[in-house]
Write a protein that holds these residues in place. Structure first.
Motif, PDB file in Angstrom:
ATOM      1  N   GLY A 545       0.784  -1.214   0.000  1.00  0.00           N
ATOM      2  CA  GLY A 545       0.000   0.000   0.000  1.00  0.00           C
ATOM      3  C   GLY A 545       0.823   1.274   0.000  1.00  0.00           C
ATOM      4  N   LYS A 546       0.242   2.337   0.612  1.00  0.00           N
ATOM      5  CA  LYS A 546       0.858   3.652   0.656  1.00  0.00           C
ATOM      6  C   LYS A 546       0.948   4.123   2.103  1.00  0.00           C
ATOM      7  N   VAL A 547       1.900   5.047   2.368  1.00  0.00           N
ATOM      8  CA  VAL A 547       2.128   5.483   3.735  1.00  0.00           C
ATOM      9  C   VAL A 547       2.307   6.997   3.774  1.00  0.00           C
ATOM     10  N   ALA A 548       1.895   7.618   4.887  1.00  0.00           N
ATOM     11  CA  ALA A 548       2.084   9.057   5.105  1.00  0.00           C
ATOM     12  C   ALA A 548       2.427   9.285   6.567  1.00  0.00           C
ATOM     13  N   ILE A 549       3.366  10.178   6.825  1.00  0.00           N
ATOM     14  CA  ILE A 549       3.770  10.504   8.190  1.00  0.00           C
ATOM     15  C   ILE A 549       3.455  11.971   8.462  1.00  0.00           C
ATOM     16  N   SER A 550       2.986  12.255   9.655  1.00  0.00           N
ATOM     17  CA  SER A 550       2.534  13.607   9.984  1.00  0.00           C
ATOM     18  C   SER A 550       3.706  14.584  10.025  1.00  0.00           C
ATOM     19  N   ALA A 551       3.373  15.864  10.031  1.00  0.00           N
ATOM     20  CA  ALA A 551       4.379  16.911   9.891  1.00  0.00           C
ATOM     21  C   ALA A 551       5.440  16.860  10.980  1.00  0.00           C
ATOM     22  N   ASN A 552       5.028  16.508  12.210  1.00  0.00           N
ATOM     23  CA  ASN A 552       5.990  16.431  13.319  1.00  0.00           C
ATOM     24  C   ASN A 552       6.396  14.998  13.633  1.00  0.00           C
ATOM     25  N   ALA A 553       6.008  14.075  12.774  1.00  0.00           N
ATOM     26  CA  ALA A 553       6.373  12.661  12.902  1.00  0.00           C
ATOM     27  C   ALA A 553       5.736  11.984  14.114  1.00  0.00           C
ATOM     28  N   THR A 554       4.588  12.458  14.554  1.00  0.00           N
ATOM     29  CA  THR A 554       3.928  11.829  15.701  1.00  0.00           C
ATOM     30  C   THR A 554       2.928  10.753  15.284  1.00  0.00           C
ATOM     31  N   SER A 555       2.425  10.809  14.051  1.00  0.00           N
ATOM     32  CA  SER A 555       1.426   9.843  13.584  1.00  0.00           C
ATOM     33  C   SER A 555       1.795   9.326  12.208  1.00  0.00           C
ATOM     34  N   THR A 584      -7.725   3.800  -0.105  1.00  0.00           N
ATOM     35  CA  THR A 584      -7.728   5.266  -0.213  1.00  0.00           C
ATOM     36  C   THR A 584      -6.322   5.806  -0.449  1.00  0.00           C
ATOM     37  N   VAL A 585      -6.218   6.763  -1.361  1.00  0.00           N
ATOM     38  CA  VAL A 585      -4.967   7.486  -1.574  1.00  0.00           C
ATOM     39  C   VAL A 585      -4.799   8.472  -0.421  1.00  0.00           C
ATOM     40  N   ILE A 586      -3.615   8.512   0.195  1.00  0.00           N
ATOM     41  CA  ILE A 586      -3.429   9.315   1.411  1.00  0.00           C
ATOM     42  C   ILE A 586      -2.232  10.251   1.287  1.00  0.00           C
ATOM     43  N   ALA A 587      -2.229  11.280   2.130  1.00  0.00           N
ATOM     44  CA  ALA A 587      -1.096  12.203   2.247  1.00  0.00           C
ATOM     45  C   ALA A 587      -1.215  12.932   3.568  1.00  0.00           C
ATOM     46  N   SER A 588      -0.084  13.417   4.042  1.00  0.00           N
ATOM     47  CA  SER A 588      -0.076  14.231   5.268  1.00  0.00           C
ATOM     48  C   SER A 588       0.149  15.688   4.917  1.00  0.00           C
ATOM     49  N   ASP A 589      -0.448  16.566   5.691  1.00  0.00           N
ATOM     50  CA  ASP A 589      -0.104  17.973   5.542  1.00  0.00           C
ATOM     51  C   ASP A 589       1.338  18.158   6.021  1.00  0.00           C
ATOM     52  N   PRO A 626      -8.696   8.353  -7.976  1.00  0.00           N
ATOM     53  CA  PRO A 626      -7.596   9.267  -7.645  1.00  0.00           C
ATOM     54  C   PRO A 626      -6.269   8.511  -7.657  1.00  0.00           C
ATOM     55  N   PHE A 627      -5.221   9.198  -8.025  1.00  0.00           N
ATOM     56  CA  PHE A 627      -3.909   8.570  -8.098  1.00  0.00           C
ATOM     57  C   PHE A 627      -2.916   9.132  -7.082  1.00  0.00           C
ATOM     58  N   ASP A 628      -2.936  10.437  -6.882  1.00  0.00           N
ATOM     59  CA  ASP A 628      -1.855  11.059  -6.124  1.00  0.00           C
ATOM     60  C   ASP A 628      -2.362  12.336  -5.461  1.00  0.00           C
ATOM     61  N   ILE A 629      -1.815  12.634  -4.275  1.00  0.00           N
ATOM     62  CA  ILE A 629      -2.071  13.897  -3.580  1.00  0.00           C
ATOM     63  C   ILE A 629      -0.729  14.563  -3.329  1.00  0.00           C
ATOM     64  N   ALA A 630      -0.566  15.775  -3.815  1.00  0.00           N
ATOM     65  CA  ALA A 630       0.663  16.536  -3.587  1.00  0.00           C
ATOM     66  C   ALA A 630       0.342  17.719  -2.679  1.00  0.00           C
TER      67      ALA A 630
END
Length: 748
Positions: A545-555, A584-589, A626-630
């Motif tokens: 799958g796909k992975v996203a890490i939060s802005a401060n690396a807490t989640s 679901t396609v995912i991304a972190s702020d 959807p393919f990608d979130i930038a």
């Protein structure tokens, strides 16, 4: 009696070289491969031209074809393949013309399965591969299918080079051309088109297709220059029935070669003209991964006699045989490779007396000690392993999947062989016969065959970090230097995605799909990928799958393969994230530590609690995929989404979206450095814009675009590629392809 040659007018259509179309103003770019250096994938075929010194080619299963350079490097020939011609990169067979060495022929096509919509092709070059015309076949080929290491299936008659033979897959039999490959006819009299199917129960079609013709070998000694050679041998993929056939009249009639042993599948049929002998390697599988038993035979053509010259027996024989090479300058010198000796290492045998006796590349001392008769260097690709001779059993240093094995017809010391990861070879081969110690080096410089599954270019640290199929992934401090090592601890065979924390960009997360036995399939690095630690919060059963890490690396939010969307906060065990569909396609702020985004179908989702719960916030037109979130790393809530229906931009955290005019479909999207400090970031996208699929850059938030791909660089299938802009170098973008590694482009 039926005629032997049946014209099939619908079979082929000659086309010109592929064209290149612009949808927007073009901006010239300079494109180079990011150097990984080892090849990275399977090299099933290497062919030397027998009449012009230094002319040689290699074919790969997903990375196209390459021409050898005088300095041992390779030049890619099919980088122009694009969204409509991506299956050119699956090269099922290759032939170089022994009369006019400028002529090169490729049989291309990726899959015979339903998911490849394109037919196979015969690609014809009259300038050593600098340009091609293309003949489209009525049926498909399988450059990345089982049995792709057999061959060669495509040959040029050395006595009349207007004549070519091609052995097809899927029961389509043998074809013949008498006009340099422009048109083809079916050779109907061949008794068998092959019957072997690796796994008839495979519903995907990948393993359930007929392998077909294994190889075609023209006996150059059977005729005279200017007339077609009367004698041609054909091996077909069958077991338990006759599988080697011969014609004495250039294909009009055929018969089984008498006395043959049909226990296994013939993989290679290599002619030694001076001896009048055909050497044939056999395996009990189609390869390239399988094969637990096999043999090697020589057939004396004049006397019609067979001799079993298998170089191993008893407990030493636990593999099939693949590549077979003869030394055209020293008759009776022959080499053969184990197709798959997975333990304790690969194996190659050499004989100087036509197979009466053999010497191996290694043998046992006192178990578990091994005698290895080679020097080893991987200077060009140090990540391949230790740069010394490894004597510990179980280290596959010699290689595996060894179907390509050749000796330079002009230089008995020069040899090359292909493996599942690179090309090896050297320039002191005859030392095997004296000191019994030869040099083996990685010689795949210029062959970049990796499948790239994830890319990031963080704002600090290394320029590029990649998730790679089969080779796990790399950190590139220098784009033009091969990495010293690949990812370790864990070193899964494949990493499928990678992400960085926006406010702590030295913290990286990656995921793999190596299976339960590989342990945790998610790992963390706090030093920009230099070292890794498995994430104990993950269950061993979860992968992909796909992975996203939060802005401060807490989640971490993980849209896994088969286990839904999961979230881990503050290193707690991963649990289901609420509100998101599977896949679901995912991304972190990249600014707000609590915010994640998701897209599925036409719905766009937002989480403001670190990924624990998601709420549908808006829609993406009539999108279905959807393919990608930038995400803009410098502005909260500024993001782009690419879908099957277009490209969408939001400046309010996904509450509303604006469709980008003229873009009807978009795959990868990314942001990069601004033209000048303080400007909006450059936007890069793989998309169909004004009806033309290509790669584009916008410096004004999508109002205007320039096309940055060109006629020489098509990058294969955009739907299989990943893309990331460089946040530190304006205009630089990275494209990770499915078979040609990573390209980086700068404004020319």
């Amino acid at each position: 009696m039926l005629p032997s040659l049946l014209p099939i007018a619908a079979l082929v259509a000659l086309a010109s070289s592929p064209s290149f179309t612009l949808a927007a103003d073009a901006q010239p770019y300079s494109w180079k491969n990011v150097k990984i250096g080892g090849g990275g994938g399977f090299v099933p075929g290497i062919v030397f031209n027998p009449t012009e010194q230094g002319v040689a080619y290699a074919r790969t299963d997903i990375g196209g074809a390459y021409k050898l350079n005088p300095d041992d490097s390779w030049t890619p020939l099919l980088d122009f393949a694009n969204s409509e011609t991506w299956n050119y990169w699956g090269v099922d067979a290759l032939a170089t013309d022994p009369v006019e060495p400028n002529r090169l022929y490729l049989a291309t096509g990726m899959y015979t399965s339903d998911w490849d919509p394109y037919p196979g092709h015969i690609m014809i070059s009259e300038d050593y591969g600098a340009s091609f015309s293309v003949v489209d076949l009525e049926f498909k080929l399988g450059g990345n299918m089982p049995g792709r290491g057999m061959g060669e299936r495509l040959v040029v008659d050395p006595n009349d080079n207007s004549v070519l033979y091609f052995g097809a897959r899927s029961g389509n039999g043998l074809l013949k051309s008498t006009d340099y490959g422009a048109t083809w006819e079916a050779v109907s009299a061949l008794p068998s088109a092959g019957t072997y199917i690796p796994d008839a129960s495979d519903t995907t079609g990948y393993n359930s297709d007929i392998i077909g013709i294994s190889w075609v070998t023209v006996d150059s000694t059977s005729g005279a220059s200017g007339s077609p050679s009367p004698r041609v041998f054909v091996g077909v993929a069958s077991m338990g029935e006759d599988n080697i056939f011969v014609t004495e009249n250039a294909g009009s009639t055929w018969s089984s070669v008498t006395g043959q042993n049909n226990t296994y599948i013939p993989h290679k049929g290599t002619l030694s003209p001076s001896e009048g002998v055909l050497y044939i390697s056999y395996s009990d599988g189609a390869g390239p991964y399988d094969g637990t038993m096999g043999s090697l035979y020589k057939y004396d053509i004049a006397n019609a006699t067979w001799t079993d010259i298998t170089p191993a027996s008893g407990d030493d024989l636990y593999f099939g045989f693949g590549g077979v090479a003869v030394d055209l300058q020293v008759p009776g010198t022959i080499m053969v490779a184990a197709l798959n000796s997975w333990y304790p290492d690969g194996q190659i045998y050499r004989s100087t007396d036509s197979g009466a006796t053999w010497s191996p590349l290694w043998d046992w001392a006192v178990y578990p000690e091994m005698n290895k008769y080679y020097y080893y260097s991987d200077d060009l690709a140090p990540w391949l392993g230790p740069n010394y001779v490894e004597t510990t059993p179980g280290t596959l240093q010699i290689g595996w999947m060894m179907e390509a094995l050749v000796i330079d017809p002009f230089d008995s010391d020069h040899w090359l062989y292909g493996t599942g990861a690179t090309i090896y070879g050297g320039h002191d081969l005859t030392a095997w016969d004296t000191t019994h110690n030869v040099s083996i080096s990685s010689l795949a410089d210029g062959i970049e065959e990796d499948a790239i599954l994830g890319l990031i270019s963080p704002p600090v640290g290394p320029s590029l970090i990649s998730a790679v199929g089969d080779n796990t992934g790399f950190v590139h401090e220098d784009l033009d230097t091969a990495p010293v090592t690949r990812f370790t601890n864990p070193e899964w065979s494949t990493s499928v995605d990678v992400d960085y924390a926006g406010n702590v960009p030295t913290t990286i997360v990656r995921v793999g799909n190596a299976g339960d036995e590989a342990g945790k399939q998610i790992a963390l690095s706090t030093d920009s990928g230099a070292t890794w630690t498995p994430d104990s919060a993950a269950d061993n059963a979860v992968q992909g799958g796909k992975v996203a890490i939060s802005a401060n690396a807490t989640s971490i939010v993980w849209s896994s393969s088969g286990n839904g969307v999961l979230v881990s906060a503050n290193s707690a065990a991963f649990a289901a994230a609420s509100g998101l569909p599977d896949g679901t396609v995912i991304a972190s702020d990249k600014v707000d530590d609590s915010v994640f985004y998701g897209a599925s179908g036409a719905d766009f989702y937002v989480s403001s609690d670190g990924g624990a719960t998601f709420t549908a916030a808006s829609t993406l037109g009539d999108s279905t995929a959807p393919f990608d979130i930038a995400v803009n790393p410098g502005a909260l809530g500024d993001l782009w989404v690419s879908t099957d229906k277009g490209l969408y931009h939001s400046t309010d955290g996904g509450a509303t979206f604006t469709a980008v005019e003229s873009v009807t479909q978009a795959w990868a999207v990314s942001l990069g450095a601004s033209p000048t400090e303080g400007d909006y970031p450059a936007v890069y996208v793989a998309a169909t814009l004004d009806g033309v699929t290509g790669y584009y850059r916008s410096d004004d938030e999508g109002a205007n675009w320039v096309q940055i791909d060109d006629a020489a660089h098509g990058f294969g299938s955009p739907g299989s590629n990943v893309l990331t802009g460089d946040p530190r170098v304006y205009g630089r973008v990275y494209i990770g392809t499915n078979g040609r590694g990573i390209f980086y482009g700068d404004i020319a």
